[in-house]
Scaffold this motif. Sequence first.
Motif, PDB file in Angstrom:
ATOM      1  N   PRO A  34       0.827  -1.202   0.000  1.00 34.04           N
ATOM      2  CA  PRO A  34       0.000   0.000   0.000  1.00 34.04           C
ATOM      3  C   PRO A  34       0.865   1.257   0.000  1.00 34.04           C
ATOM      4  CG  PRO A  34       0.082  -0.952   2.202  1.00 34.04           C
ATOM      5  CD  PRO A  34       0.769  -1.930   1.296  1.00 34.04           C
ATOM      6  N   ARG A  35       0.237   2.351  -0.358  1.00 32.40           N
ATOM      7  CA  ARG A  35       0.955   3.620  -0.379  1.00 32.40           C
ATOM      8  C   ARG A  35       1.387   3.995   1.035  1.00 32.40           C
ATOM      9  NH1 ARG A  35      -2.552   7.540  -4.455  1.00 32.40           N
ATOM     10  NH2 ARG A  35      -2.260   6.275  -6.343  1.00 32.40           N
ATOM     11  N   THR A  36       2.593   4.538   1.124  1.00 29.73           N
ATOM     12  CA  THR A  36       3.081   4.993   2.420  1.00 29.73           C
ATOM     13  C   THR A  36       2.598   6.410   2.683  1.00 29.73           C
ATOM     14  OG1 THR A  36       5.108   5.787   1.390  1.00 29.73           O
ATOM     15  CG2 THR A  36       5.150   3.565   2.294  1.00 29.73           C
ATOM     16  N   ALA A  37       2.475   6.711   3.957  1.00 31.18           N
ATOM     17  CA  ALA A  37       2.091   8.075   4.347  1.00 31.18           C
ATOM     18  C   ALA A  37       3.326   8.956   4.272  1.00 31.18           C
ATOM     19  CB  ALA A  37       1.521   8.069   5.763  1.00 31.18           C
ATOM     20  N   LEU A  38       3.338   9.869   3.347  1.00 34.47           N
ATOM     21  CA  LEU A  38       4.505  10.725   3.141  1.00 34.47           C
ATOM     22  C   LEU A  38       4.544  11.831   4.192  1.00 34.47           C
ATOM     23  CD1 LEU A  38       4.303  11.106  -0.729  1.00 34.47           C
ATOM     24  CD2 LEU A  38       5.880   9.671   0.555  1.00 34.47           C
ATOM     25  N   VAL A  84       7.596  16.537   2.493  1.00 31.27           N
ATOM     26  CA  VAL A  84       7.841  15.869   1.218  1.00 31.27           C
ATOM     27  C   VAL A  84       6.657  16.087   0.274  1.00 31.27           C
ATOM     28  CG1 VAL A  84       8.221  13.632   0.114  1.00 31.27           C
ATOM     29  CG2 VAL A  84       9.350  14.166   2.276  1.00 31.27           C
ATOM     30  N   GLU A  85       5.448  15.946   0.808  1.00 34.71           N
ATOM     31  CA  GLU A  85       4.253  16.153  -0.030  1.00 34.71           C
ATOM     32  C   GLU A  85       4.198  17.594  -0.533  1.00 34.71           C
ATOM     33  OE1 GLU A  85       0.771  14.464  -0.172  1.00 34.71           O
ATOM     34  OE2 GLU A  85       1.026  12.810   1.240  1.00 34.71           O
ATOM     35  N   LEU A  86       4.504  18.553   0.360  1.00 34.87           N
ATOM     36  CA  LEU A  86       4.456  19.955  -0.052  1.00 34.87           C
ATOM     37  C   LEU A  86       5.505  20.232  -1.130  1.00 34.87           C
ATOM     38  CD1 LEU A  86       3.463  22.852   0.262  1.00 34.87           C
ATOM     39  CD2 LEU A  86       5.095  23.138   2.147  1.00 34.87           C
ATOM     40  N   ALA A  93      11.464   9.437   1.134  1.00 32.85           N
ATOM     41  CA  ALA A  93      10.132   9.382   1.762  1.00 32.85           C
ATOM     42  C   ALA A  93       9.947   8.007   2.380  1.00 32.85           C
ATOM     43  CB  ALA A  93       9.048   9.675   0.742  1.00 32.85           C
ATOM     44  N   THR A  94      10.452   7.791   3.562  1.00 28.76           N
ATOM     45  CA  THR A  94      10.269   6.535   4.291  1.00 28.76           C
ATOM     46  C   THR A  94       9.361   6.805   5.471  1.00 28.76           C
ATOM     47  OG1 THR A  94      12.251   6.977   5.591  1.00 28.76           O
ATOM     48  CG2 THR A  94      12.503   5.607   3.618  1.00 28.76           C
ATOM     49  N   GLU A  95       8.296   6.100   5.561  1.00 27.24           N
ATOM     50  CA  GLU A  95       7.302   6.301   6.614  1.00 27.24           C
ATOM     51  C   GLU A  95       6.601   4.987   6.878  1.00 27.24           C
ATOM     52  OE1 GLU A  95       7.253   9.164   7.923  1.00 27.24           O
ATOM     53  OE2 GLU A  95       5.436   9.392   9.092  1.00 27.24           O
ATOM     54  N   GLU A  96       5.984   4.856   8.010  1.00 26.51           N
ATOM     55  CA  GLU A  96       5.247   3.640   8.324  1.00 26.51           C
ATOM     56  C   GLU A  96       4.043   3.496   7.407  1.00 26.51           C
ATOM     57  OE1 GLU A  96       6.191   3.625  13.136  1.00 26.51           O
ATOM     58  OE2 GLU A  96       4.146   3.651  12.366  1.00 26.51           O
TER      59      GLU A  96
END
Length: 411
Positions: free
Chosen positions: A302-306, A310-312, A404-407
């Motif tokens: 699944p997509r990771t929460a950025l 990073v999103e901005l 972009a590494t996130e849970e």
Amino acid sequence: MRARLPAVPARPHRDDVLIAAAGLLGGLLLWVLGLHGRPPVPGLPAWLTLVALAAISGAELLRRTAPLTGLAVAVAALALDTCTGTLIATVVMFTDLVYAAVLYGGPRTARRIPQCAVLVTVVTTVVLLAVRRDPEMLMFGIVIGVLTATPAWTGLIIRNHRDAAQAARLRAEQTALLAEMDRTQAVAGERARMARELHDMVANHLSAIAIHATAAQTIDDPGATRQALGVIRENSVQGLAEMRRLIGLLRDTGTAGGADEPAAVPTLDGLEALLGQARTNGAGSGLTFTLDDARHADGTGPRTALPAPVELAAYRIVQESLTNALKHAEPGEVAVRIEQTQDGPLGIAVISPFGDRSGPRAPGSGAGLVGMRERTTLLGGTFEAGPAPGPDGTVWQVRAQLPATEEETPS
């Protein structure tokens, strides 16, 4: 080679001159009044006491500029004074010179003089007790300690306090300097961030306004003019709203009206709306816009929460790339691709047709590429932009890799 000339001693301090004058006058007054300690050693004239007084008064002039020389003169003068009658003024000035040698001498001198004073006191007392075997010799040893060890250790204590105060003052100055440097860097960083935000938020709308205003002036078509004016009005309203939002971020909302609501930050979910706006602004320019969101399209998860920064940054890079395409691109397709594998970096690619135009559709400052590069560098990513060969000719490509590494979060 020419021999080095000895250093010229500095002029005596004003306070040292006053101390020497007061000691000399006080000793002369005691001599005139006949207040001697005891008779001189047989065979020595009593006036030698005045010689010792004059010598130790001269040594007082060196208590700051040459403390060791002054102490050496004082030891000789005290020995002569002890043999010729002992003036109390000479003894007092000797203790002051011991104190000054520790306080104003070098670090090694400041450590050794108190130790030597204690050693001299102990050795003298033991020798006198062994030779005379008189309890009064113990009192004589105490007097020697008062004249030597007490001023030496007093000077050492005061010197340590002075050095500690100087070190604390130096640390305070260094802390203030570092704080000022941090403040300057923070202000510069905040100004750069505000410049990037202002450029990315407003440049897109102003570019669209400039392009359609030029079209309205050059095309003699009432329908096209109304369409251009509609786009101009829409971008003006949106630009004004974003300017108000930016001003709201710069103000202290807690004191303005009691509202502490967080401001909305653009995310990648708003890319479709961003491309829709680009299609509206680019109507009539021959440009088409496509979006390919290929994050985890390979089924790796699944997509990771950025993270929000990073999103901005990704949103602003796409936004500025679309603005540049509206200004400079030849008619054709502007392709936006977002890709990311599991635990991998976020990849951004914006490819637009590239041609030799006589000039941009709207004027620009060149700050867009600088802002995109700065955003990427601040996050530790990579950025490149420039012409490249494509299947249908030369294209202009913008590519960025953002860490972009996130849970994982459920989709």
